[in-house]
Design a protein around this motif. Sequence first.
Motif: not given
Length: 316
Positions: A77-79, A84-90, A268-273
């Motif tokens: 679901q994450a991938f 999430f892909i955008r947060a990982l890239r950033n 990723i940290s703000t995505y998790v939040y």
Amino acid sequence: MKAAKNLPDSERKTGFSSYMKRYWQLYLLLFLPVTYLIVFKYIPMIYVQIAFKKYSIVQSVWKMPLAKNHGMQYFIQAFSNPDFIRALRNTVVLNLLDLVCGFPIPIIFALILNELVFSRFKKVVQTITYMPHFLSWVIIYGIALQLFAPSTGLVNMVITKLGGQTVPFLNDTAHWVWTYIFLGIWQSFGWNSIVYLAAISGINSELYEAASVDGAGRFQKMWHITLPGIRPTIVILLIMAIGNIVGSGFDRPFALQNNLVMSWAEVISTYVYRYGIKGLQFSLTTAVGLFQSVVGVIFLLAANTLSRKLGERGLW
């Protein structure tokens, strides 16, 4: 060692008790950090299994049912989530820019400070550059807003007075990225230079005296003595920085982001939040955090292996 093994039990106990009587203070000092690691670092690892289970607030983590696809539902679901892909890239891009632009600055600053002759001026410079480390990112964002705001910021007011056009430091994605990197370097370079200054102070002063006798100048001493002397410290800190290439703190990106730059400000940290705490998707964000940790360990191991192959000591 063999002789110690052959000693009677009474003598071993006597040796152990005398050792503890001599060094018990050190073990007492060690007790608190070890307790902290166990309680706040190792015991919470039990809940990593939430990434593979359907989370329920009323059930024990051991009794939660396994998620679909043999527990891999939330990773899939994450991938498959564009956010999430955008947060990982950033996260990767911003950390790489931090590494490339920010990692050499404390080294250069420490080398310059080491060459200063006037000790009082050196202490003043050190104090001024250390101070931003103790500011929260909320305060730093307030300072940045006063300096870089499009119409009321001091920098843009000076630019317009000189006949130029305002620069959207905080509102345009390209300008925001470089403002983000600049503020990160400004906040941390003075504090990070402490490690290098400590390493420089451990270099044998006789090496500099011998170089002076041979006619070496300041730059030559810096290049041939100081830099090789702190190279092990540089390598260790570089390995740790590479290991954190997919990790990111929460306060810095969260404080500096706004709706106009979210395409590059979401990490990723703000995505998790946003998804985990506000969206109550705890299994999904635990899976994201586990992925982040595993990739960080892989980068750490790879960087350490590479450093050892290049002749450096590495972390272990």
